[in-house]
Design an enzyme around this catalytic site. Structure first.
Site, mmCIF file in Angstrom:
data_model
loop_
_atom_site.group_PDB
_atom_site.id
_atom_site.type_symbol
_atom_site.label_atom_id
_atom_site.label_comp_id
_atom_site.label_asym_id
_atom_site.label_seq_id
_atom_site.Cartn_x
_atom_site.Cartn_y
_atom_site.Cartn_z
ATOM 1 N N HIS A 144 -5.040 -0.765 5.630
ATOM 2 C CA HIS A 144 -4.631 0.000 6.813
ATOM 3 C C HIS A 144 -5.592 -0.142 7.994
ATOM 4 C CE1 HIS A 144 -7.370 2.760 4.826
ATOM 5 N NE2 HIS A 144 -6.464 3.197 3.967
ATOM 6 N N HIS A 189 1.569 5.378 -1.667
ATOM 7 C CA HIS A 189 1.233 6.556 -2.482
ATOM 8 C C HIS A 189 2.539 7.190 -2.956
ATOM 9 C CE1 HIS A 189 -3.007 6.601 -1.140
ATOM 10 N NE2 HIS A 189 -2.490 6.072 -0.039
ATOM 11 N N LYS A 210 -8.948 -0.025 -6.399
ATOM 12 C CA LYS A 210 -9.064 0.603 -5.084
ATOM 13 C C LYS A 210 -10.436 1.243 -4.932
ATOM 14 C CE LYS A 210 -7.774 2.155 -1.067
ATOM 15 N NZ LYS A 210 -6.700 3.061 -0.730
ATOM 16 N N HIS A 258 -10.719 1.109 1.221
ATOM 17 C CA HIS A 258 -10.563 2.102 2.294
ATOM 18 C C HIS A 258 -11.798 1.934 3.166
ATOM 19 C CE1 HIS A 258 -9.086 5.940 4.099
ATOM 20 N NE2 HIS A 258 -10.300 5.831 4.603
ATOM 21 N N HIS A 280 0.864 -1.200 0.000
ATOM 22 C CA HIS A 280 0.000 0.000 0.000
ATOM 23 C C HIS A 280 0.891 1.237 0.000
ATOM 24 C CE1 HIS A 280 -3.947 1.993 1.363
ATOM 25 N NE2 HIS A 280 -3.106 2.966 1.018
ATOM 26 N N ASP A 292 1.102 2.534 3.555
ATOM 27 C CA ASP A 292 0.251 3.713 3.328
ATOM 28 C C ASP A 292 1.077 4.994 3.415
ATOM 29 O OD1 ASP A 292 -2.020 5.067 2.610
ATOM 30 O OD2 ASP A 292 -2.879 5.100 4.618
HETATM 31 O O1 DOR Z 1 -3.868 9.435 5.477
HETATM 32 C C1 DOR Z 1 -4.132 9.099 4.336
HETATM 33 N N1 DOR Z 1 -3.494 9.649 3.280
HETATM 34 N N2 DOR Z 1 -5.068 8.172 4.141
HETATM 35 C C2 DOR Z 1 -5.514 7.864 2.921
HETATM 36 O O2 DOR Z 1 -6.399 7.072 2.817
HETATM 37 C C3 DOR Z 1 -4.974 8.562 1.714
HETATM 38 C C4 DOR Z 1 -3.656 9.100 1.963
HETATM 39 C C5 DOR Z 1 -3.200 10.106 0.919
HETATM 40 O O3 DOR Z 1 -3.308 9.811 -0.278
HETATM 41 O O4 DOR Z 1 -2.710 11.183 1.284
HETATM 42 ZN ZN ZN Z 2 -3.571 4.959 1.292
#
Ligand code: DOR
Ligand code: ZN
Length: 351
Positions: free
Chosen positions: A181, A22, A106, A143, A20, A254
């Site tokens: 998460h 980003h 997702k 999510h 997971h 995450d």
């Molecule tokens: O804290 C988070 N940040 N939770 C999420 O689900 C998305 C993520 C983000 O993309 O910044």
């Molecule tokens: Zn995430």
């Protein structure tokens, strides 16, 4: 041999995967991606860009941009995902499955988190698509929070289980679902007793911190993420799951970078940037409770097995040696505050 503990100061394991992650795009992507590639062989890449990654063509273009930024010293495979919307079609699923590059979709409930405006308004709107995913074996990454105003923010995950996840599993018992998460004992119990189609990722922040850490010494915007940190009993339940040896629970950081000024703002955004030393944090927390021998499978085997991909061949070594985490890191034209920025971590990757 997958794990060798020479003494408790060094741990050599198969190079892990992050299920997971980003990475954002553009300059920000090039600033962050190699923190991940140093520690992980593969990562599930979240699609919540602006605009969202909604089809195979967009995902393949994004994959190409990611690979262009990868340090040539590392072999790194981005495992691409698509963003599920009310308008996703069965053709999108067929094309994604046939591409071989798209590993999951997702599901963001609309309004649940960063860039979720295109998210699903009601799960029933996606039922034809979920049917196609169940047939092709593409997992749904969830999510797991409701967004209703009448639900307390600390209860969003538990209410999601009752209102959305349980009916969803009843309707699609053979759909692979990753509860992303997880943050609560309720979610741990649910996943533990669910079928083998159901798994969960666990972040470093949800096993290292509890909700007191949001307010300790004043408001701490760099501890704000979604799902929000929970009570100590929940932290312990999630940590117990991570170290249980149950293959349903595996690593997903995450890691979610946001510019410092976007977090330290009147309305600060959600996300913790853990990629800088994610494995160090997991190792520190596992070690603290005497469960370091559980890290190898949690980080390098269970997730790959769930996704049906081979274990990695490379090895990495972690050492128990205090590392100072930089207070800030470059992030496009801005800066980024990493998890523990300006503080220390007891474990680090051996360079
Ligand atoms: O804290 C988070 N940040 N939770 C999420 O689900 C998305 C993520 C983000 O993309 O910044
Ligand atoms: Zn995430």
């Amino acid at each position: 041999m997958l794990i060798s503990i020479t003494d408790m100061q060094t741990l050599s394991i198969t190079k892990p995967d992050d299920f997971h992650l980003h990475l954002r795009d553009g300059m920000a992507l090039s600033n962050v991606v190699n923190h991940t590639t140093a520690q992980f062989s593969r990562a599930i890449i979240m699609p919540n860009l602006k605009p969202a990654v909604i089809d195979t063509k967009m995902a393949l273009a994004y994959r190409h941009r990611i690979l262009q930024c990868v340090d040539k010293n590392y072999n790194f495979e981005p495992l691409m995902t698509l963003y599920l919307t009310d308008n996703t079609t069965v053709d999108v699923i067929t094309e994604a499955a046939e591409s071989g590059y798209i590993k999951a979709l997702k599901y963001y409930p609309v309004g649940a988190t960063t860039n979720s405006a295109q998210g699903v308004t009601h799960i029933r709107k996606t039922y034809a698509v979920l049917e196609a995913m169940m047939k092709t074996g593409l997992p749904l990454l969830v999510h797991g929070e409701v967004t209703d105003d009448d639900v307390d923010i600390f209860d969003r995950e538990a209410v999601f289980i009752d209102r959305v996840l349980t009916p969803l599993i009843n309707d699609f018992p053979e759909l692979k679902i990753v509860f992303e998460h997880i943050t609560t004992g309720t979610a741990v119990d649910f996943v533990t007793h669910a079928s083998t189609y159901i798994a969960a990722t666990i972040t470093p922040q949800h096993i290292a911190l509890n909700r007191n850490d949001l307010f300790k010494g004043g408001l701490q915007p760099h501890h704000y993420c979604l799902p929000v940190l929970k009570a100590e009993a929940d932290r312990l339940a999630v940590l117990t799951a991570a170290t249980s040896g149950d293959p349903k629970f595996f690593l997903g950081t995450d890691s979610a970078p946001h510019a410092r000024n976007a977090k330290e703002a009147r309305c600060g955004c959600a996300g913790i940037y853990s990629a800088y030393n994610a494995l160090g944090i997991y190792a520190e927390v596992f070690d603290k409770i005497g469960q370091l021998d559980k890290l190898a499978a949690f980080a390098s085997r269970y997730g790959a097995d769930y996704y049906g991909i081979p274990h990695n061949k490379e090895q990495i070594t972690l050492i128990k040696k205090e590392q100072t985490i930089p207070a800030t890191l470059p992030f496009g034209k801005e800066t980024l505050v990493p998890f523990r920025g300006g503080g220390t971590c007891a474990w680090q990757l051996k360079k």
